[in-house]
Structure formats: C-alpha cells, structure tokens
Scaffold this motif. Structure first.
Motif, PDB file in Angstrom:
ATOM      1  N   THR A 168       0.940  -1.375   0.124  1.00 47.98           N
ATOM      2  CA  THR A 168      -0.449  -0.546   0.016  1.00 47.98           C
ATOM      3  C   THR A 168       0.555   1.363   0.158  1.00 47.98           C
ATOM      4  OG1 THR A 168      -2.136  -1.216   0.961  1.00 47.98           O
ATOM      5  CG2 THR A 168      -1.731   1.162   1.303  1.00 47.98           C
ATOM      6  N   ILE A 169      -0.008   2.254  -0.552  1.00 43.86           N
ATOM      7  CA  ILE A 169       0.761   3.828  -1.031  1.00 43.86           C
ATOM      8  C   ILE A 169       0.811   5.070   0.211  1.00 43.86           C
ATOM      9  CG2 ILE A 169       2.018   5.415  -2.290  1.00 43.86           C
ATOM     10  CD1 ILE A 169       3.352   3.269  -2.412  1.00 43.86           C
ATOM     11  N   ALA A 170       0.594   5.413   0.797  1.00 40.46           N
ATOM     12  CA  ALA A 170       0.140   5.935   1.956  1.00 40.46           C
ATOM     13  C   ALA A 170       1.066   6.691   2.746  1.00 40.46           C
ATOM     14  CB  ALA A 170       0.055   5.552   2.910  1.00 40.46           C
ATOM     15  N   LYS A 171       0.538   7.700   3.333  1.00 39.27           N
ATOM     16  CA  LYS A 171       1.680   8.799   4.090  1.00 39.27           C
ATOM     17  C   LYS A 171       1.877   8.314   5.695  1.00 39.27           C
ATOM     18  CE  LYS A 171      -0.469  14.007   1.790  1.00 39.27           C
ATOM     19  NZ  LYS A 171      -0.519  14.460   2.392  1.00 39.27           N
ATOM     20  N   ALA A 172       1.225   7.872   5.395  1.00 35.43           N
ATOM     21  CA  ALA A 172       1.335   7.598   6.789  1.00 35.43           C
ATOM     22  C   ALA A 172       2.273   6.010   7.293  1.00 35.43           C
ATOM     23  CB  ALA A 172      -0.115   6.922   7.862  1.00 35.43           C
ATOM     24  N   ARG A 173       2.845   5.597   5.885  1.00 39.75           N
ATOM     25  CA  ARG A 173       3.891   5.099   5.633  1.00 39.75           C
ATOM     26  C   ARG A 173       4.819   5.355   5.668  1.00 39.75           C
ATOM     27  NH1 ARG A 173       2.175  -1.241   5.178  1.00 39.75           N
ATOM     28  NH2 ARG A 173       0.000  -1.080   5.833  1.00 39.75           N
ATOM     29  N   GLN A 174       4.863   6.416   5.125  1.00 38.86           N
ATOM     30  CA  GLN A 174       6.535   7.219   4.314  1.00 38.86           C
ATOM     31  C   GLN A 174       6.544   6.912   3.220  1.00 38.86           C
ATOM     32  OE1 GLN A 174       8.674   7.967   8.000  1.00 38.86           O
ATOM     33  NE2 GLN A 174       8.001   9.563   8.363  1.00 38.86           N
ATOM     34  N   SER A 175       5.522   6.607   2.654  1.00 39.28           N
ATOM     35  CA  SER A 175       6.258   5.689   1.197  1.00 39.28           C
ATOM     36  C   SER A 175       7.320   6.670   0.421  1.00 39.28           C
ATOM     37  CB  SER A 175       4.707   5.215   0.345  1.00 39.28           C
ATOM     38  OG  SER A 175       3.899   4.228   1.084  1.00 39.28           O
ATOM     39  N   ASP A 176       6.957   7.595  -0.151  1.00 39.66           N
ATOM     40  CA  ASP A 176       8.147   8.398  -0.079  1.00 39.66           C
ATOM     41  C   ASP A 176       9.010   7.732  -0.518  1.00 39.66           C
ATOM     42  OD1 ASP A 176       7.436   9.399   1.487  1.00 39.66           O
ATOM     43  OD2 ASP A 176       8.382  11.495   1.041  1.00 39.66           O
TER      44      ASP A 176
END
Length: 233
Positions: A168-176
């Motif tokens: 999953t891509i998510a801000k909370a995961r700091q996927s960037d």
C-alpha cells in the motif's frame, strides 16, 4: 480452512469516514453472531464494535497488527500544515483516541494479538502489553523456496535494473522513501526503474504519490500496477 466474511470500506473526509465506520460496525455486529472468530486488522476505530460483538455473541476477538497504525496517525498529524487548524485538531483527536484504544483498551479486550515480527512483539511488551497474548506471525518471502531457483543471470545483463515494491502507498507509511531509494540507485545505475504493485487507498493518497514522483523527476521511470496506474510494456 474456512469461510471468511470481509468488511472492507474506505472513507475519505469526515462524512464518508463516519459513514464507513457505521457501516463496518453494523457488519461486525450483524455477522459476529455466526462467526467462530472476530478479527480486526489495523482498523483500531472498529475495536469498540468488534468488542461489543465479541461480548454479545461470546466469540473470541483477535487483533492483527500488520502496521503500527497509531504511529501512522501521529505522523500524519505532525505533517499537517499549520494553516489548517481545524484539520490539525481533527488529526490530533484521531491520534489521541487511537492511542488510547490501541495501548489501553485493545490488550485487555482481545484474546490474541498477532504482530508482524518478534521485534514488534518485543516492542509492544516493553510498552506494557501482555506477552502471553501476543503472537508473531511474520509476513514475507520464503527464502528456502527461492533458493531452489537458478535464474540465468547472463540473460538479464542487457536489461535495465528493475526494483519492485509490493504494498500500500500512504503518507502514514512514508511511502515516498521508495522514490528516494530509486533516486539513489539511479545515481549509480542511470537506467534503473521501479515497479509498484499497489496504490493509495484513497484518491488523495494516489494524487500525493504522483506529485512526489513528478517533484523528484521520476515519473518516467516508475511503473504502477495498482488501481491508479497500469504497467507499461
């Protein structure tokens, strides 16, 4: 090994999120009666309904921690811009409430808590969670299965290096951070590419990740096979 009834709805913005919460809570209360086990994965907001269903129908309750959701809520709150005080307040309340539910309520009302690794289990135990309730169930790659494969590396020397991210891509995961990895690799291997199998759960998450790709100048070397993009051949 058996039948599974899945409640999977995703909300974005306050009204839709509240609607999804009511819908999923009703699902847990309605179908918990015929279940053998009631399980909540990460969605701490569903814990009250899951616990009530477990209590009413005398069913075991399991919580599966596949992602440190409380810390994810904290990260989103800290990254919220100051010029939006109402949103920042809402995110703070979400973080505070989820922290209370996760660390204070969940360990006492659940029969079993699944975590992703022994390290995660040790971390939760240090925070006061009962060790006897926590079971580590690692998710990943079976190295023994892959060790039996013998790929012909010579056939791949003329192909560009491809990295792959599954999830999953998510801000909370700091996927960037995945994009930062790609940028670093391309300093040594200029034609390296990235394949992402997955996407953001909401339109805002998808838009955010596309923006991060363009900001870093990596849009042309990233292929996506999730809901928001098709693999280019």
């Amino acid at each position: 090994a058996g039948d599974v009834s899945v409640s999977a709805t995703y909300g974005e913005l306050i009204i839709k999120t509240f609607y999804c919460l009511l819908l999923e809570s009703w699902f847990l209360l309605r179908y918990g009666r015929s279940a053998d086990i009631i399980k909540v994965r990460d969605r701490i907001r569903l814990l009250p309904a899951a616990w009530l269903s477990s209590f009413l129908w005398n069913k075991p309750l399991v919580y599966w921690v596949s992602f440190p959701i409380v810390e994810g809520h904290r990260q989103v709150y800290l990254e919220c811009k100051r010029n939006n005080p109402l949103r920042k307040l809402i995110l703070f309340l979400r973080y505070s409430f989820s922290k209370f539910l996760f660390y204070k309520v969940m360990p006492s009302c659940c029969d079993v808590i699944f975590v992703q690794s022994s390290a995660m289990k040790n971390s939760f135990c240090l925070l006061g969670m009962p060790e006897k309730k926590i079971m580590a169930v690692p998710m990943g790659v079976d190295l023994e299965m892959f060790s039996a494969l013998h790929p012909d590396i010579a056939d791949k020397k003329d192909r560009p290096l491809s990295l792959c991210y599954l999830g999953t891509i998510a801000k909370a995961r700091q996927s960037d951070f995945i994009l930062d990895v790609l940028a670093g690799v391309r300093q040594r291997i200029p034609d390296a590419q990235l394949l992402i199998v997955g996407d953001g759960l909401t339109l805002s998450e998808q838009s955010w990740f596309r923006s991060e790709m363009e900001t870093r100048g990596l849009a042309a070397c990233v292929e996506r096979a999730g809901r928001g993009g098709d693999v280019r051949h």
